[in-house]
Design a protein around this motif. Structure first.
Motif, mmCIF file in Angstrom:
data_model
loop_
_atom_site.group_PDB
_atom_site.id
_atom_site.type_symbol
_atom_site.label_atom_id
_atom_site.label_comp_id
_atom_site.label_asym_id
_atom_site.label_seq_id
_atom_site.Cartn_x
_atom_site.Cartn_y
_atom_site.Cartn_z
ATOM 1 N N ILE A 1 0.838 -1.205 0.000
ATOM 2 C CA ILE A 1 0.000 0.000 0.000
ATOM 3 C C ILE A 1 0.869 1.249 0.000
ATOM 4 C CG2 ILE A 1 -1.628 1.339 1.400
ATOM 5 C CD1 ILE A 1 -3.042 -1.296 2.027
ATOM 6 N N GLY A 2 1.946 1.244 0.772
ATOM 7 C CA GLY A 2 2.874 2.376 0.781
ATOM 8 C C GLY A 2 3.466 2.636 -0.592
ATOM 9 N N LEU A 3 3.864 1.579 -1.282
ATOM 10 C CA LEU A 3 4.436 1.739 -2.625
ATOM 11 C C LEU A 3 3.396 2.244 -3.627
ATOM 12 C CD1 LEU A 3 6.728 -1.421 -2.780
ATOM 13 C CD2 LEU A 3 7.437 0.975 -2.521
ATOM 14 N N ILE A 4 2.181 1.735 -3.532
ATOM 15 C CA ILE A 4 1.109 2.211 -4.417
ATOM 16 C C ILE A 4 0.885 3.708 -4.206
ATOM 17 C CG2 ILE A 4 -1.387 2.111 -4.845
ATOM 18 C CD1 ILE A 4 -1.168 -0.954 -4.313
ATOM 19 N N PHE A 5 0.832 4.124 -2.944
ATOM 20 C CA PHE A 5 0.603 5.542 -2.678
ATOM 21 C C PHE A 5 1.816 6.408 -3.002
ATOM 22 C CE2 PHE A 5 -3.128 3.982 -0.522
ATOM 23 C CZ PHE A 5 -4.066 4.908 -0.972
ATOM 24 N N ALA A 6 3.009 5.842 -2.953
ATOM 25 C CA ALA A 6 4.194 6.582 -3.377
ATOM 26 C C ALA A 6 4.095 6.894 -4.873
ATOM 27 C CB ALA A 6 5.466 5.791 -3.078
ATOM 28 N N ILE A 7 3.641 5.926 -5.640
ATOM 29 C CA ILE A 7 3.444 6.151 -7.083
ATOM 30 C C ILE A 7 2.345 7.184 -7.304
ATOM 31 C CG2 ILE A 7 2.637 5.057 -9.225
ATOM 32 C CD1 ILE A 7 4.046 2.453 -8.131
ATOM 33 N N LEU A 8 1.229 7.044 -6.586
ATOM 34 C CA LEU A 8 0.124 7.982 -6.748
ATOM 35 C C LEU A 8 0.512 9.413 -6.379
ATOM 36 C CD1 LEU A 8 -2.905 5.900 -5.420
ATOM 37 C CD2 LEU A 8 -2.423 6.567 -7.783
ATOM 38 N N ILE A 9 1.240 9.590 -5.267
ATOM 39 C CA ILE A 9 1.607 10.947 -4.858
ATOM 40 C C ILE A 9 2.586 11.565 -5.854
ATOM 41 C CG2 ILE A 9 3.568 10.520 -3.317
ATOM 42 C CD1 ILE A 9 2.249 12.586 -1.413
ATOM 43 N N THR A 10 3.433 10.740 -6.459
ATOM 44 C CA THR A 10 4.342 11.246 -7.484
ATOM 45 C C THR A 10 3.556 11.734 -8.696
ATOM 46 O OG1 THR A 10 6.061 9.718 -6.748
ATOM 47 C CG2 THR A 10 6.308 10.632 -8.958
ATOM 48 N N LEU A 11 2.579 10.938 -9.142
ATOM 49 C CA LEU A 11 1.762 11.332 -10.287
ATOM 50 C C LEU A 11 0.933 12.581 -9.996
ATOM 51 C CD1 LEU A 11 0.549 7.794 -11.457
ATOM 52 C CD2 LEU A 11 2.305 9.244 -12.539
#
Length: 183
Positions: free
Chosen positions: A141-151
């Motif tokens: 979940i942390g990695l998914i949100f890291a990608i989302l916050i970058t986008l």
């Protein structure tokens, strides 16, 4: 924390302390905003995401029970502190774009998005928890949100923190309505 067999009594005490930590974060939001300006929400999100990933890693590699608890408490403290900052800042930012005609719509939209997002995260987390340990779930979940916050940060870079003349007429229209409602 439940995977480490921490008694419910200790969890209750811990989350009471974390609630106080969140309020301390809220009291520091102005200082935080002055330091990071237009990047405040991105910094807050990044720290919360980092603490989520770090707590997942701590749960995986925890061979010594006490070290795992210390790391988890620190990461949860970070999350709660910055969540307090987030809620204070988002309320302030949303208030900057409201007037008596649209404030209800803006706050309703914010609450709907927050609720829908929370439900989506809950469904995703429960799906993952059925298939793996909590620590792996936190990391994913942390990695998914890291990608989302970058986008989202890349998308918002051209839309937030602009000089007044850089906003479109549609965006400025609400500011003019706000000024007119104050008269």
């Amino acid at each position: 924390m439940e995977d480490l067999n921490i008694p419910a009594t200790y969890l209750g005490i811990l989350f009471a302390i974390l609630g106080i930590t969140s309020s301390l974060g809220t009291s520091k939001q102005q200082k935080f905003h002055k330091k990071y300006r237009n990047k405040s929400l991105t910094v807050v999100g990044s720290i919360v995401i980092g603490s989520c990933i770090l707590s997942g890693i701590a749960g995986l590699i925890a061979k010594d029970y006490k070290i795992a608890i210390i790391i988890l408490v620190i990461t949860y403290s970070m999350k709660y502190t910055y969540a307090g900052i987030y809620y204070a800042l988002i309320e302030k930012y949303l208030s900057n774009f409201t007037n008596k005609d649209i404030d209800t719509k803006i706050f309703t939209a914010n609450n709907c998005i927050r609720s829908i997002s929370g439900a989506a995260i809950g469904i995703m987390a429960s799906f993952l928890l059925d298939r793996m340990e909590t620590a792996y779930c936190m990391i994913i979940i942390g990695l998914i949100f890291a990608i989302l916050i970058t986008l989202v940060s890349k998308y918002m870079k051209t839309r937030v923190g602009l000089k007044p003349e850089e906003y479109t007429k549609e965006e400025v229209r609400y500011d003019k309505l706000k000024e007119m409602s104050k008269r």
